[in-house]
Design an enzyme around this catalytic site. Structure first.
Site, PDB file in Angstrom:
ATOM      1  N   ASN A  56      -5.588  20.078  38.254  1.00 51.36           N
ATOM      2  CA  ASN A  56      -4.508  20.425  37.315  1.00 51.36           C
ATOM      3  C   ASN A  56      -3.157  20.512  38.020  1.00 51.36           C
ATOM      4  O   ASN A  56      -2.246  21.181  37.547  1.00 51.36           O
ATOM      5  CB  ASN A  56      -4.814  21.774  36.656  1.00 51.36           C
ATOM      6  CG  ASN A  56      -6.082  21.717  35.833  1.00 51.36           C
ATOM      7  OD1 ASN A  56      -6.256  20.814  35.022  1.00 51.36           O
ATOM      8  ND2 ASN A  56      -6.985  22.662  36.048  1.00 51.36           N
ATOM      9  N   HIS A 143      -8.958  30.172  25.945  1.00 53.13           N
ATOM     10  CA  HIS A 143      -9.623  30.124  27.249  1.00 53.13           C
ATOM     11  C   HIS A 143     -10.560  31.327  27.445  1.00 53.13           C
ATOM     12  O   HIS A 143     -10.340  32.405  26.876  1.00 53.13           O
ATOM     13  CB  HIS A 143      -8.547  30.138  28.339  1.00 53.13           C
ATOM     14  CG  HIS A 143      -9.056  29.882  29.710  1.00 53.13           C
ATOM     15  ND1 HIS A 143      -9.225  30.882  30.632  1.00 53.13           N
ATOM     16  CD2 HIS A 143      -9.438  28.735  30.319  1.00 53.13           C
ATOM     17  CE1 HIS A 143      -9.669  30.368  31.768  1.00 53.13           C
ATOM     18  NE2 HIS A 143      -9.816  29.061  31.599  1.00 53.13           N
ATOM     19  N   GLU A 186      -2.800  29.367  22.906  1.00 52.03           N
ATOM     20  CA  GLU A 186      -2.313  28.579  24.041  1.00 52.03           C
ATOM     21  C   GLU A 186      -1.300  27.586  23.504  1.00 52.03           C
ATOM     22  O   GLU A 186      -1.448  27.130  22.369  1.00 52.03           O
ATOM     23  CB  GLU A 186      -3.486  27.847  24.708  1.00 52.03           C
ATOM     24  CG  GLU A 186      -4.331  28.792  25.530  1.00 52.03           C
ATOM     25  CD  GLU A 186      -5.691  28.215  25.927  1.00 52.03           C
ATOM     26  OE1 GLU A 186      -5.801  26.996  26.120  1.00 52.03           O
ATOM     27  OE2 GLU A 186      -6.642  29.010  26.035  1.00 52.03           O
ATOM     28  N   SER A 190      -6.712  23.726  26.874  1.00 46.95           N
ATOM     29  CA  SER A 190      -7.108  23.233  28.193  1.00 46.95           C
ATOM     30  C   SER A 190      -8.119  22.095  28.158  1.00 46.95           C
ATOM     31  O   SER A 190      -8.200  21.324  29.101  1.00 46.95           O
ATOM     32  CB  SER A 190      -7.666  24.374  29.030  1.00 46.95           C
ATOM     33  OG  SER A 190      -8.761  24.990  28.390  1.00 46.95           O
ATOM     34  N   ASP A 215      -0.300  31.535  25.990  1.00 48.45           N
ATOM     35  CA  ASP A 215      -0.719  31.111  27.322  1.00 48.45           C
ATOM     36  C   ASP A 215      -0.174  29.698  27.545  1.00 48.45           C
ATOM     37  O   ASP A 215      -0.587  28.752  26.878  1.00 48.45           O
ATOM     38  CB  ASP A 215      -2.252  31.145  27.394  1.00 48.45           C
ATOM     39  CG  ASP A 215      -2.797  30.775  28.764  1.00 48.45           C
ATOM     40  OD1 ASP A 215      -2.066  30.123  29.538  1.00 48.45           O
ATOM     41  OD2 ASP A 215      -3.957  31.114  29.043  1.00 48.45           O
ATOM     42  N   HIS A 218      -0.997  25.223  30.689  1.00 53.10           N
ATOM     43  CA  HIS A 218      -1.007  23.756  30.794  1.00 53.10           C
ATOM     44  C   HIS A 218       0.289  23.107  30.310  1.00 53.10           C
ATOM     45  O   HIS A 218       0.377  21.882  30.271  1.00 53.10           O
ATOM     46  CB  HIS A 218      -2.202  23.185  30.021  1.00 53.10           C
ATOM     47  CG  HIS A 218      -3.498  23.616  30.609  1.00 53.10           C
ATOM     48  ND1 HIS A 218      -4.062  22.990  31.706  1.00 53.10           N
ATOM     49  CD2 HIS A 218      -4.328  24.634  30.290  1.00 53.10           C
ATOM     50  CE1 HIS A 218      -5.196  23.605  32.021  1.00 53.10           C
ATOM     51  NE2 HIS A 218      -5.378  24.609  31.182  1.00 53.10           N
ATOM     52  N   LYS A 247      -1.583  25.528  38.563  1.00 55.82           N
ATOM     53  CA  LYS A 247      -1.550  24.182  37.976  1.00 55.82           C
ATOM     54  C   LYS A 247      -0.246  23.499  38.420  1.00 55.82           C
ATOM     55  O   LYS A 247      -0.188  23.012  39.534  1.00 55.82           O
ATOM     56  CB  LYS A 247      -1.758  24.290  36.475  1.00 55.82           C
ATOM     57  CG  LYS A 247      -3.103  25.019  36.182  1.00 55.82           C
ATOM     58  CD  LYS A 247      -3.525  24.988  34.767  1.00 55.82           C
ATOM     59  CE  LYS A 247      -4.650  25.964  34.457  1.00 55.82           C
ATOM     60  NZ  LYS A 247      -5.870  25.818  35.247  1.00 55.82           N
TER      61      LYS A 247
HETATM   62  C1  LIG Z   1      -5.437  28.151  29.380  1.00 58.86           C
HETATM   63  C2  LIG Z   1      -5.782  28.770  30.675  1.00 58.86           C
HETATM   64  N1  LIG Z   1      -5.443  30.032  30.912  1.00 58.86           N
HETATM   65  C3  LIG Z   1      -5.740  30.628  32.076  1.00 58.86           C
HETATM   66  C4  LIG Z   1      -6.407  29.954  33.073  1.00 58.86           C
HETATM   67  C5  LIG Z   1      -6.759  30.663  34.353  1.00 58.86           C
HETATM   68  O1  LIG Z   1      -5.867  30.344  35.354  1.00 58.86           O
HETATM   69  P1  LIG Z   1      -6.288  30.504  36.894  1.00 58.86           P
HETATM   70  O2  LIG Z   1      -6.991  29.270  37.283  1.00 58.86           O
HETATM   71  O3  LIG Z   1      -4.992  30.720  37.582  1.00 58.86           O
HETATM   72  O4  LIG Z   1      -7.174  31.694  36.980  1.00 58.86           O
HETATM   73  C6  LIG Z   1      -6.754  28.632  32.890  1.00 58.86           C
HETATM   74  C7  LIG Z   1      -7.406  27.902  34.006  1.00 58.86           C
HETATM   75  O5  LIG Z   1      -8.254  27.182  34.003  1.00 58.86           O
HETATM   76  C8  LIG Z   1      -6.461  28.021  31.649  1.00 58.86           C
HETATM   77  O6  LIG Z   1      -6.836  26.766  31.424  1.00 58.86           O
END
Ligand SMILES: Cc1ncc(COP(=O)(O)O)c(C=O)c1O
Length: 407
Positions: A56, A143, A186, A190, A215, A218, A247
């Site tokens: 990512n 997520h 989000e 994701s 969130d 992405h 990411k």
């Molecule tokens: C939408 C979303 N939020 C939070 C996270 C978590 O982030 P991190 O990898 O920094 O723990 C991810 C990671 O995969 C994600 O896709």
């Protein structure tokens, strides 16, 4: 004693693993013997260099000199570890500098740094909806970290149909008597890479006096003005923005950007922040440098967007069912676990790392390849991927082109 036989406390584990394997859902830990960059060396019996479509690292920040130097400087200044949770021994000046930089970048009053994006969602949801009289309303495709936060929080959990403002409104009427309501979405999802209708969802939240958490994991670095995400693009100011340094910022760490009072509450009630050691200096030195790099080069997402559109168009032209969209995540849904695994394996044989995504990450029946496009990918990488994709579709022209290339 229950009906379960616990003479052997591990009884059942082998059977459970066998069942996961039979479903095609067994996960293992692939080993790579290289940086996780544009290409990787996968060690799978033998070593094989593959073009990496799984990370990512959308802007290629993890390998940028300015970002790596940020990590080196922080390591030299502060050492390897942070020593303690921030409320115990105190946070490093660097942690605070990062918070101030990301808050300024996103136009928020303040920000709170956590060790991962996962922990940022946990801290935010647990702190905001911490009373049994609270309600948390999640988009169904949120997520795992948001779901886990909602399960740990004392408030009642409700879900609404993905990206559906009408269903959100219905769920909000169901918890109208709650002390406080937190809606979590989000901006870019994701596993599908689709965008939320943020303006419409925010209007429903306003009408029902619910707090909104977006969130932007992405979207940051990919979409919005200078990579500032979809909230900035749509002019929506949610109560909380969650982001990750893992990411587009090429490092590790998570953050919540919000007004002062919300950040203060998170500092006092966000368990994953309070009870966890502060992130290590090198990671935050890198993330700090990456945010500065993006701020100073607001056109970085443009080249990425050109690449994303080229690939989406070309894959569609080959007949793959690729949805319209702007995100760097390109889902190719193929159905069941075995089909997705077979496709991923064939692509690996052809030099590409595009892992199969299976339940519980995605709903059963919607297993897929998830291609993740990075600014670091070259034109040749994309050409090779398209040739391989043509081959696996079984198109004679694709096979001929591939044969030509390998000849
Ligand atoms: C939408 C979303 N939020 C939070 C996270 C978590 O982030 P991190 O990898 O920094 O723990 C991810 C990671 O995969 C994600 O896709």
């Amino acid at each position: 004693m229950s009906a379960h036989d616990r003479d052997d406390p591990r009884s059942g584990i082998a059977a459970e693993l066998a069942a996961i394997t039979a479903e095609g859902r067994l996960r293992q830990r692939p080993v790579i013997d290289s940086p996780c960059a544009r290409t990787i060396v996968l060690v799978d019996g033998k070593r094989k260099r593959l073009i990496n479509w799984a990370a990512n690292d959308y802007l290629g920040a993890s390998q940028e000199l300015i970002v790596r130097n940020g990590a080196f400087r922080a390591l030299r200044s502060y050492g390897a570890g942070s020593g303690s949770a921030r409320l115990l021994a105190g946070g490093l000046r660097l942690h605070r500098q990062f918070e101030q930089r990301i808050a300024k970048f996103l136009g928020s009053q303040d920000a709170l740094l956590t060790s991962t994006g996962f922990q940022a969602n946990l801290a935010a949801v647990v702190a905001i909806a911490g009373d049994p009289q609270d309600a948390i309303v999640l988009d169904r495709l949120c997520h795992a970290s948001t779901y886990d936060g909602a399960r740990q929080a004392a408030g009642q959990l409700l879900r609404f149909r993905h990206n559906d403002p009408t269903d959100l409104e219905l769920q909000l009427t169901r918890c109208a008597s709650a002390r406080r309501i937190l809606v979590c979405i989000e901006s870019v999802y994701s596993m599908d890479g689709d965008e939320a209708p943020i303006t419409a969802l925010a209007a429903v939240c306003r009408k029902h006096r619910a707090l909104l958490l977006v969130d932007e994991a992405h979207a940051l670095g990919v979409l919005g003005p200078g990579g500032r995400g979809l909230c900035a693009e749509s002019g929506v100011r949610p109560d909380l923005i969650v982001g990750t340094c893992s990411k587009s910022f090429g490092s590790q760490g998570g953050f919540i950007a919000a007004d002062q009072d919300i950040i203060e509450l998170l500092v006092n009630r966000g368990r994953s922040f309070i009870f966890s050691t502060a992130p290590c200096p090198a990671a935050i030195g890198a993330a700090h440098a990456a945010v500065g790099w993006l701020r100073d080069h607001p056109d970085l997402p443009d080249a990425l967007q050109t690449s994303i559109q080229e690939l989406r168009r070309a894959l569609r032209a080959q007949g793959w069912d690729v949805p319209e969209g702007r995100s760097a995540i390109i889902p190719i849904v193929v159905g069941d676990e075995h089909a997705a695994l077979a496709l991923a394996q064939r692509l690996r044989d052809l030099g590409h790392h595009c892992p199969a995504i299976r339940p519980p990450t995605v709903p059963a029946g919607s297993c897929r390849l998830r291609l993740s496009v990075s600014r670091a990918h070259t034109a040749a990488d994309k050409r090779k991927l398209l040739k391989a994709m043509a081959v696996v579709r079984g198109e004679p022209s694709g096979q001929a082109r591939m044969a030509e290339e390998t000849a």
